[in-house]
Design a protein around this motif. Structure first.
Motif, mmCIF file in Angstrom:
data_model
loop_
_atom_site.group_PDB
_atom_site.id
_atom_site.type_symbol
_atom_site.label_atom_id
_atom_site.label_comp_id
_atom_site.label_asym_id
_atom_site.label_seq_id
_atom_site.Cartn_x
_atom_site.Cartn_y
_atom_site.Cartn_z
ATOM 1 N N SER A 141 0.833 -1.205 0.000
ATOM 2 C CA SER A 141 0.000 0.000 0.000
ATOM 3 C C SER A 141 0.862 1.248 0.000
ATOM 4 O O SER A 141 1.876 1.318 0.698
ATOM 5 N N ALA A 142 0.420 2.231 -0.803
ATOM 6 C CA ALA A 142 1.120 3.516 -0.854
ATOM 7 C C ALA A 142 0.168 4.563 -1.398
ATOM 8 O O ALA A 142 -0.676 4.264 -2.255
ATOM 9 N N ALA A 143 0.285 5.782 -0.911
ATOM 10 C CA ALA A 143 -0.526 6.904 -1.387
ATOM 11 C C ALA A 143 -2.015 6.588 -1.324
ATOM 12 O O ALA A 143 -2.790 6.984 -2.193
ATOM 13 N N GLY A 144 -2.414 5.836 -0.301
ATOM 14 C CA GLY A 144 -3.821 5.516 -0.131
ATOM 15 C C GLY A 144 -4.342 4.440 -1.050
ATOM 16 O O GLY A 144 -5.547 4.171 -1.077
ATOM 17 N N SER A 145 -3.455 3.787 -1.802
ATOM 18 C CA SER A 145 -3.874 2.732 -2.725
ATOM 19 C C SER A 145 -3.202 1.423 -2.362
ATOM 20 O O SER A 145 -2.011 1.393 -2.035
ATOM 21 N N SER A 146 -3.957 0.337 -2.446
ATOM 22 C CA SER A 146 -3.400 -0.997 -2.244
ATOM 23 C C SER A 146 -3.216 -1.645 -3.607
ATOM 24 O O SER A 146 -4.180 -1.773 -4.371
ATOM 25 N N VAL A 147 -1.993 -2.017 -3.922
ATOM 26 C CA VAL A 147 -1.714 -2.563 -5.243
ATOM 27 C C VAL A 147 -1.488 -4.065 -5.216
ATOM 28 O O VAL A 147 -1.411 -4.706 -6.268
ATOM 29 N N GLY A 148 -1.376 -4.647 -4.023
ATOM 30 C CA GLY A 148 -1.150 -6.084 -3.954
ATOM 31 C C GLY A 148 -0.857 -6.538 -2.543
ATOM 32 O O GLY A 148 -1.035 -5.790 -1.579
ATOM 33 N N VAL A 149 -0.399 -7.766 -2.432
ATOM 34 C CA VAL A 149 -0.048 -8.332 -1.135
ATOM 35 C C VAL A 149 1.052 -9.360 -1.347
ATOM 36 O O VAL A 149 1.085 -10.057 -2.361
ATOM 37 N N VAL A 150 1.971 -9.424 -0.399
ATOM 38 C CA VAL A 150 3.054 -10.394 -0.467
ATOM 39 C C VAL A 150 2.984 -11.283 0.768
ATOM 40 O O VAL A 150 2.688 -10.811 1.868
ATOM 41 N N THR A 151 3.205 -12.576 0.576
ATOM 42 C CA THR A 151 3.189 -13.542 1.672
ATOM 43 C C THR A 151 4.552 -14.210 1.752
ATOM 44 O O THR A 151 5.048 -14.739 0.753
ATOM 45 N N VAL A 152 5.152 -14.160 2.934
ATOM 46 C CA VAL A 152 6.465 -14.756 3.166
ATOM 47 C C VAL A 152 6.284 -15.966 4.067
ATOM 48 O O VAL A 152 5.569 -15.905 5.071
#
Length: 232
Positions: free
Chosen positions: A121-132
């Motif tokens: 998430s950046a600038a109020g937008s969520s562009v994805g998700v990462v799972t480790v």
């Protein structure tokens, strides 16, 4: 615990990647190695937001890819929770955690016992998700979450810029293609008008009629006229 010097090194490596990667999917795939290194983890996967859902992009291996795809097909998952809550979601031991029973078998098949999912998430937008993922149960410390969240914010910002750059590049290519087609059509109109002693408008109608009869595009007919392969 994440070492500060390691965080700086990983961020530096990623900055170098950003300088040469402009496609969002390829840039996203480059995130996985540094994240595993940062958290001393064993595997990772990343998905990007498309509409109201997530689209699988990359994983560090086929087993992790299967786990990620199962995540995306499951209504409740660490990834969906992280994206919805806009914060990191951790699990120290999938073997005893009751939150995601549908994911446990495929996670164990992938050799994963612990995980952390973080939204991009950046600038109020969520562009994805990462799972480790980690092979052994572990306690995710506050420093781990702080480091991975900081890295995820940087990645998200880069993906936003890369997405806009890719969109601009696609638009420029589309406009260039349209211009080239228009030039071809105009040249063919002029050739036909001169050849048959008609106006450019009448010549264009000849091109359109021929295109309809042969179920093809006007630009295709125009190119054939210029190449001497067709006479509408």
């Amino acid at each position: 615990m994440v070492d500060a010097s390691l965080l700086v090194a990983v961020l530096g490596d990623f900055a170098g990647t950003v300088a040469v990667r402009h496609d969002p999917d390829r840039l996203a795939a480059e995130v996985l190695g540094p994240l595993c290194r940062l958290l001393t983890a064993d595997a990772a996967a990343i998905s990007l937001v498309v509409g109201d859902g997530l689209r699988f992009v990359a994983a560090t291996g086929p087993e992790t890819a299967r786990f990620e795809r199962r995540q995306l097909a499951t209504e409740h998952s660490p990834a969906s929770e992280a994206l919805r809550q806009v914060r990191g979601v951790t699990c120290g031991d999938l073997g005893v955690d009751p939150r995601w029973p549908e994911l446990v078998p495929v996670a164990l098949e992938a050799g994963a016992r612990a995980l952390v999912a973080v939204p991009l998430s950046a600038a109020g937008s969520s562009v994805g998700v990462v799972t480790v993922l980690a092979r052994a149960p572990r306690v995710w410390e506050t420093a781990d979450l702080v480091a991975v969240t900081a890295f995820a914010e940087l990645v998200a910002a880069c993906l936003l810029v890369a997405g806009r750059s890719s969109a601009r590049a696609r638009l420029a290519a589309q406009l260039q293609h349209a211009l080239e087609r228009r030039v071809v059509v105009e040249q063919a109109k002029g050739m036909l008008a001169e050849r048959h002693g008609t106006t450019p408008e009448v010549a264009y109608e000849r091109l359109r009629r021929h295109a309809r009869e042969h179920q093809t595009k006007v630009a295709t007919v125009a190119r054939a006229v210029l190449d001497g392969r067709s006479e509408p």
